[in-house]
Scaffold this active site. Structure first.
Site, PDB file in Angstrom:
ATOM      1  N   TYR A  96      46.508  -0.795 -24.826  1.00  0.00           N
ATOM      2  CA  TYR A  96      45.921  -0.092 -23.687  1.00  0.00           C
ATOM      3  C   TYR A  96      44.445   0.224 -23.976  1.00  0.00           C
ATOM      4  CZ  TYR A  96      50.716   0.834 -21.989  1.00  0.00           C
ATOM      5  OH  TYR A  96      52.011   0.728 -21.536  1.00  0.00           O
ATOM      6  N   SER A  97      43.569  -0.409 -23.203  1.00  0.00           N
ATOM      7  CA  SER A  97      42.115  -0.208 -23.372  1.00  0.00           C
ATOM      8  C   SER A  97      41.673  -0.470 -24.803  1.00  0.00           C
ATOM      9  CB  SER A  97      41.702   1.200 -22.927  1.00  0.00           C
ATOM     10  OG  SER A  97      41.831   1.327 -21.525  1.00  0.00           O
TER      11      SER A  97
END
Length: 366
Positions: free
Chosen positions: A62-63
């Site tokens: 995530y990111s």
């Protein structure tokens, strides 16, 4: 907040948990999900804890690690108040060992997650996907070692096929390794494939479902309406191709029923969709996301009340799809059904299942 056992483990988790996919905001997909920074993240965590939502889910991908970093900053000073869940296995780079579940990759991924989260242990460590290139024995022995070292408390998987999960559980039992107690899955009124194989497996083997994208990849927010264009602010403009596909007719058939129930109950459409999930077999926790306080507080309104059997039946009927082979004979022909009663019965209510290993998900606890 209702607390439930995570599968057949002794860990009690809130019926709603918070997904930190909106934290960080790096890249085309996660940037579209949200760009929550540490200050706003801490505010959202405050609201969660005030309402009994103590489990927070993230992943290294995530990111590109920023979600874990922001979550770590948001919980700083109150680690003992939260349950941290993260995932690893998807690619984090272009190198030959930057993806998968090899011993090298998992140990490094766990150490990196601990550093980014600012903690010395992870409550629930999950494989983000099945790695067909690494022997299951290597994966399980590595994960068992992380538990024995005190760096991980419980193990889970995400997005596994039934045979992949069952084979892993069988090898873990044979070799006396730690078993998976959670399966993070896609499950919603727009996607009920989980019910055919994975739900019966979860009941039989004591694997609790941690549900991701419970609002059908943002389609059950109440903003997507028949005969109307997508709202300008909808993230579906940028993310629809990344998520589970949905036919328009199937979507609007469900939305129509949700709309009618919403008008009769005074509840918001997302609250009704989440409440339906909370009544399904094997569901330990439903992961909710929010880009702001208003979204979070609305989703928190999914607990503390219950849809009636009649309302559940209407939603069941609107969201039912034709069973894939080899399941459809068991639903259409009496002889098959007598031999193997479905977990979800004719009225789509939980039904008992016998046989198997005898590992059943305990009753929910408060």
């Amino acid at each position: 907040m209702e607390y439930r056992r995570l599968g057949a483990s002794g860990l009690k988790v809130p019926a709603l948990s918070f997904g930190a996919g909106t934290f960080g905001g790096r890249g085309p997909l996660f940037g579209a999900w949200g760009t929550t920074d540490a200050r706003e993240a801490r505010h959202l965590v405050d609201i969660c804890l005030e309402n009994g939502v103590t489990m927070f889910d993230t992943a290294d991908v995530y990111s590109d690690g920023a979600s874990e970093e922001v979550l770590g900053q948001a919980i700083k000073g109150r680690r003992d108040e939260v349950i941290l869940s993260t995932k690893s296995g998807l690619p984090m780079g272009d190198g030959p060992n930057d993806a998968g579940s090899s011993r090298l990759r998992l140990i490094r991924a766990c150490e990196d997650a601990l550093r980014r989260l600012g903690t010395d242990y992870i409550d629930l460590f999950q494989l983000h996907a099945f790695d067909a290139g690494t022997p299951i024995e290597e994966v399980l022995s590595t994960l068992d070692g992380l538990v024995q070292a005190g760096k991980v408390r419980y193990l889970g998987v995400s997005n596994f096929a039934g045979w992949q999960l069952m084979k892993s559980l069988a090898i873990a039992e044979r070799r006396n390794h730690q078993r998976y107690v959670a399966h993070q899955v896609y499950y919603s009124l727009l996607g009920r494939d989980y019910e055919w194989d994975l739900m019966p497996l979860g009941l039989d083997q004591g694997v609790g479902a941690v549900v991701w994208s419970p609002l059908g990849w943002g389609r059950l927010t109440g903003q997507v309406r028949r005969g109307q264009p997508l709202p300008a602010q909808s993230r579906l403009h940028r993310t629809a191709d990344y998520g589970p596909p949905v036919q328009d007719d199937d979507l609007f058939r469900v939305v129509d029923v949700l709309d009618e129930i919403a008008q009769g109950t005074g509840r918001a459409i997302p609250q009704i969709a989440l409440n339906w999930l909370l009544q399904r077999p094997t569901v330990s926790s439903v992961v909710i996301g929010a880009r702001n306080e208003a979204q979070l507080r609305q989703n928190l309104g999914a607990v503390g009340w219950t849809l009636t059997p009649a309302q559940m039946a209407r939603l069941d009927a609107a969201s039912t799809r034709t069973a894939p082979y080899p399941h459809f004979p068991y639903h259409r022909q009496e002889g098959f059904a007598r031999l193997n009663p479905p977990v979800v019965g004719s009225a789509d209510r939980p039904a008992a299942r016998s046989g198997g290993a005898g590992r059943h998900v305990p009753q929910n606890v408060r």
